[in-house]
Structure formats: structure tokens, C-alpha cells
Design a protein around this motif. Structure first.
Motif, PDB file in Angstrom:
ATOM      1  N   ARG A  87      17.865 -44.491  65.321  1.00 57.84           N
ATOM      2  CA  ARG A  87      18.710 -43.363  64.891  1.00 57.84           C
ATOM      3  C   ARG A  87      18.843 -43.351  63.373  1.00 57.84           C
ATOM      4  NH1 ARG A  87      21.634 -45.025  69.392  1.00 57.84           N
ATOM      5  NH2 ARG A  87      23.192 -46.089  68.110  1.00 57.84           N
ATOM      6  N   ALA A  88      19.073 -44.512  62.801  1.00 55.35           N
ATOM      7  CA  ALA A  88      19.218 -44.603  61.334  1.00 55.35           C
ATOM      8  C   ALA A  88      17.923 -44.178  60.638  1.00 55.35           C
ATOM      9  CB  ALA A  88      19.609 -46.017  60.936  1.00 55.35           C
ATOM     10  N   ASN A  89      16.778 -44.527  61.222  1.00 51.48           N
ATOM     11  CA  ASN A  89      15.499 -44.208  60.603  1.00 51.48           C
ATOM     12  C   ASN A  89      15.217 -42.704  60.554  1.00 51.48           C
ATOM     13  OD1 ASN A  89      14.940 -46.890  60.180  1.00 51.48           O
ATOM     14  ND2 ASN A  89      13.555 -47.100  61.917  1.00 51.48           N
ATOM     15  N   VAL A  90      15.826 -41.955  61.443  1.00 53.34           N
ATOM     16  CA  VAL A  90      15.581 -40.507  61.464  1.00 53.34           C
ATOM     17  C   VAL A  90      16.783 -39.687  61.015  1.00 53.34           C
ATOM     18  CG1 VAL A  90      13.782 -40.669  63.237  1.00 53.34           C
ATOM     19  CG2 VAL A  90      16.169 -40.261  63.921  1.00 53.34           C
ATOM     20  N   ALA A  91      17.874 -40.358  60.655  1.00 53.50           N
ATOM     21  CA  ALA A  91      19.060 -39.641  60.188  1.00 53.50           C
ATOM     22  C   ALA A  91      18.752 -38.933  58.877  1.00 53.50           C
ATOM     23  CB  ALA A  91      20.223 -40.611  60.007  1.00 53.50           C
TER      24      ALA A  91
END
Length: 144
Positions: free
Chosen positions: A137-141
Motif C-alpha cells: 500500500r505504501a509503495n503505491v500511495a
């Protein structure tokens, strides 16, 4: 090993997500509900008196979509809506006795489904999996 030796992470995650979502939906339907009904009941139950705007944010849907679901649930006798005496533009949502009963049925179905989903997976692997999901999730936020 090349990146193409295995399916891309996003594709694998997407396929798994769809399959799990379909199975969860089926479990909720078998218990007499749907995912939107479950999410709405859960959100109303988790806050004392929720207004429609807050509910839409908790569930992650647009206000108009929530209004559609609330209209249907109110017609089924699962909840009531009334105007906030302090702000007449705001509708407060509360569960009825039938809504409470539906909440309990769907909660039981959700817990049974969760147990099925976790079968054979030790807690440490599930914790690691939760960390991996958080990293994805953090990588695509969106960048802030």
C-alpha cells in the motif's frame, strides 16, 4: 531467475483479492446480507450516532451510493434516519432491533469466514503478511 518466472505481484494480489472477495460476499449472502449492508451495519455499530457523511467516509464510498444503500436498508427495517436537531442538513443513522439482529448474523458469518481464511496459517506468518500488505500500500500511495 527473471522477473517473468513468477506472476507479477500486483496481478497475483489482484486475482487473490477477487477470489477472496467473491467468497466473502457469498458467505454474507448465505447469512442474509451483502457486503454493503455489512460495512454499513459495522460502521453504524462502531460509532454511537453516525451521520451519513461520516458513514460514507468510513465505508469508502460516495455519499450518493451510501444514500442508495441506506434507503434500501431503511425500507428493510434495518436502520432509521433522522435529522440532527443541531444541524437539520445532517441525517443521523441508528440501527433498529432488526438491524442489530442482522449485524449479529453477519458478524458471525464474517468471523467464520475469517477463521476459514486463516486456516493453516500461523500467527507469525499472518503478521508478516500484514506487514507486506502495508508495504505494498505504501509503495503505491500517492506522493505527498
Amino acid at each position: 531467475m527473471t522477473p517473468f518466472d513468477r506472476p507479477p505481484v500486483g496481478m497475483n494480489l489482484s486475482r487473490t483479492s477477487k477470489l477472496v472477495a467473491q467468497a466473502f460476499d457469498a458467505a454474507l449472502v448465505k447469512a442474509g446480507g451483502t457486503l454493503p449492508v455489512w460495512l454499513t451495519l459495522l460502521s453504524v455499530k462502531s460509532s454511537e450516532l453516525a451521520n451519513q457523511r461520516e458513514l460514507a467516509g468510513m465505508i469508502g464510498i460516495q455519499g450518493a451510493t451510501l444514500t442508495h444503500h441506506l434507503n434500501a436498508m431503511e425500507a428493510q427495517g434495518l436502520l432509521t434516519r433522522r435529522r440532527d436537531p443541531d444541524n437539520r442538513r445532517v441525517h443521523l443513522v441508528e440501527l433498529t432491533e432488526a438491524g442489530e439482529a442482522m449485524f449479529l448474523r453477519l458478524r458471525a458469518a464474517a468471523l467464520i469466514f475469517d477463521k476459514r481464511l486463516r486456516a493453516g496459517l500461523p500467527d507469525d506468518r499472518l503478521a508478516e503478511f500484514a506487514e507486506v500488505l502495508a508495504a505494498l500500500r505504501a509503495n503505491v500511495a500517492p506522493a505527498k
